[in-house]
Design a protein around this motif. Sequence first.
Motif, PDB file in Angstrom:
ATOM      1  N   PRO A  83      28.189 -72.763 -14.836  1.00  0.00           N
ATOM      2  CA  PRO A  83      28.157 -73.331 -13.813  1.00  0.00           C
ATOM      3  C   PRO A  83      28.343 -74.747 -13.649  1.00  0.00           C
ATOM      4  CG  PRO A  83      26.108 -72.971 -14.847  1.00  0.00           C
ATOM      5  CD  PRO A  83      27.063 -72.285 -15.683  1.00  0.00           C
ATOM      6  N   ALA A  84      28.585 -75.413 -12.681  1.00  0.00           N
ATOM      7  CA  ALA A  84      28.472 -76.866 -12.248  1.00  0.00           C
ATOM      8  C   ALA A  84      29.335 -77.681 -13.586  1.00  0.00           C
ATOM      9  CB  ALA A  84      27.022 -77.332 -12.201  1.00  0.00           C
ATOM     10  N   ASN A  86      31.861 -80.328 -14.218  1.00  0.00           N
ATOM     11  CA  ASN A  86      32.390 -81.402 -13.633  1.00  0.00           C
ATOM     12  C   ASN A  86      33.658 -82.133 -14.335  1.00  0.00           C
ATOM     13  OD1 ASN A  86      29.479 -81.926 -12.497  1.00  0.00           O
ATOM     14  ND2 ASN A  86      30.929 -81.954 -10.785  1.00  0.00           N
ATOM     15  N   THR A 135      28.424 -82.368 -16.820  1.00  0.00           N
ATOM     16  CA  THR A 135      27.758 -82.144 -15.415  1.00  0.00           C
ATOM     17  C   THR A 135      27.117 -83.260 -14.698  1.00  0.00           C
ATOM     18  OG1 THR A 135      26.637 -80.269 -14.355  1.00  0.00           O
ATOM     19  CG2 THR A 135      25.451 -81.147 -16.608  1.00  0.00           C
ATOM     20  N   ARG A 136      27.053 -83.082 -13.432  1.00  0.00           N
ATOM     21  CA  ARG A 136      26.569 -84.300 -12.893  1.00  0.00           C
ATOM     22  C   ARG A 136      25.186 -84.280 -12.751  1.00  0.00           C
ATOM     23  NH1 ARG A 136      30.219 -87.016 -10.310  1.00  0.00           N
ATOM     24  NH2 ARG A 136      32.180 -86.026  -9.638  1.00  0.00           N
ATOM     25  N   HIS A 140      19.975 -79.111 -13.334  1.00  0.00           N
ATOM     26  CA  HIS A 140      20.734 -77.921 -12.572  1.00  0.00           C
ATOM     27  C   HIS A 140      21.487 -77.207 -13.188  1.00  0.00           C
ATOM     28  CE1 HIS A 140      22.208 -76.203  -8.807  1.00  0.00           C
ATOM     29  NE2 HIS A 140      23.479 -76.741  -9.130  1.00  0.00           N
ATOM     30  N   PHE A 141      22.481 -77.819 -14.018  1.00  0.00           N
ATOM     31  CA  PHE A 141      23.004 -77.069 -14.992  1.00  0.00           C
ATOM     32  C   PHE A 141      22.324 -76.145 -15.816  1.00  0.00           C
ATOM     33  CE2 PHE A 141      24.876 -75.909 -19.040  1.00  0.00           C
ATOM     34  CZ  PHE A 141      26.434 -75.701 -18.852  1.00  0.00           C
TER      35      PHE A 141
END
Length: 447
Positions: A83-84, A86, A135-136, A140-141
């Motif tokens: 996921p996620a 970037n 990831t930003r 969350h990741f």
Amino acid sequence: MLRRIARLRRLPAIQYRRFASQSSATSDASSQSIQALPPDWEDEAPNLSDFAQLPHKDFGKNQLLETNEEFKRSLRGILRQFPAVNYAFAYGSGVFPQSDAATSRVTHSPHPNPPEAILKWQKGGGKMIDFIIATRFTQHFHSLNLARHKDHYSFLGHLGSAFVSRVQDRYGAGVYFNPYIDVNGTMIKYGVVNLQTLQSDLTNWDTLYLAGRLQKPVKILFEDPNIRVANQRNLLSAVRCSLLLLPPAFTEKQLYSTITGLSYKGDPRMDYGSENPKKIDNIVTHQIRNFRLLYHDLITSLPNISYVDQKAISKPDWMDDTKLDLRMQQDMDLERRANMVRRLPKSFRERVYFLYQRKYGISGRKFQEMLEESRDEDAKGGLRKQLGGPFDKRIAAEKDFSEMVAKAINQTVKWPSYEQSLKSFFTAGPIRGWRYLQEKRAKGKEK
């Protein structure tokens, strides 16, 4: 701000990633050449929202090294399980060979059931594939990734995403590795890093842990415009720093070996026999074409370095000739070298300054004033033209200057690499961590 040349239609970032990576799959070496770098691009402080804001549409395309199209799709298929994402790249001997094809064949593949493209690219599929995922938002990741792939994590995963992200961000180089993970039938190791941590290391050389990996050939799979600009700075900084370590005359391979060796100075894996002692030579020898694609245009953009034999590089296929080891030279003019010192990445440059503060016995107050003055020029919102000042000229003239630069590299790399290696026993877990260490030690015994 960077001059905005809107020759590309403004596309959503994910669409442009597909376009950018597709455009890299070309077999003509000359088509890989980037346009001349726009003047003063280094003196800007960009904050880009999409690729259309780059200095020109081909800016940084030298970073997009080509691989087999099917292999690239297989690597992307692996990343789509996470996921996620970037920004992401694959690196290491599982992506770009570091030995002859004849000696790289193995009887046992670590991959349980890999796609045919990986088997073909690796000529038998004998190498685990390494990834870095940026990831930003770190927590969350890990929250999403724990929900999908809890089995990827060691016992630390049971403590939750907040704890995992704290371990990632606070210790070592800010990377959280999960090794020996089966994704799509392929054995991989992946490291997770915050996008801001990656950008800072590329720009400032905080640890050289991530910047050092991107100074060597890697396969970029998902892109971010700010990271592309930051990595272009990183590559140019690697050339400048290497020139400060090299004599007036040297060869192409000596330059690329010096660049490759930057991030290995002080690395405990090299000191304690956990890496092949010939690793640097193997990387450069077997990836000379990719090094040329990465660095040639940056080299020709600098006023103080040149190829001795200009006729050789005028031939259209010279980059493909792996037997060439072209002679090069640099201008040792003090003012030019002082300018290179001033343009070194900020965190690293300050380490060099600090070494000479101690040598000269400069008071702490006076030294801090000097640093603050240089930081004003690096201030966010725009950079002034970075020209060497009196202190830069003074240290560049010292006989031990190359030794001091090497010492600063060692100081930059040593502790984060040591702490990152120690952290891996917790992030990987005792069993996988011990397995990884044993495999690294086996590589260290290779001749």
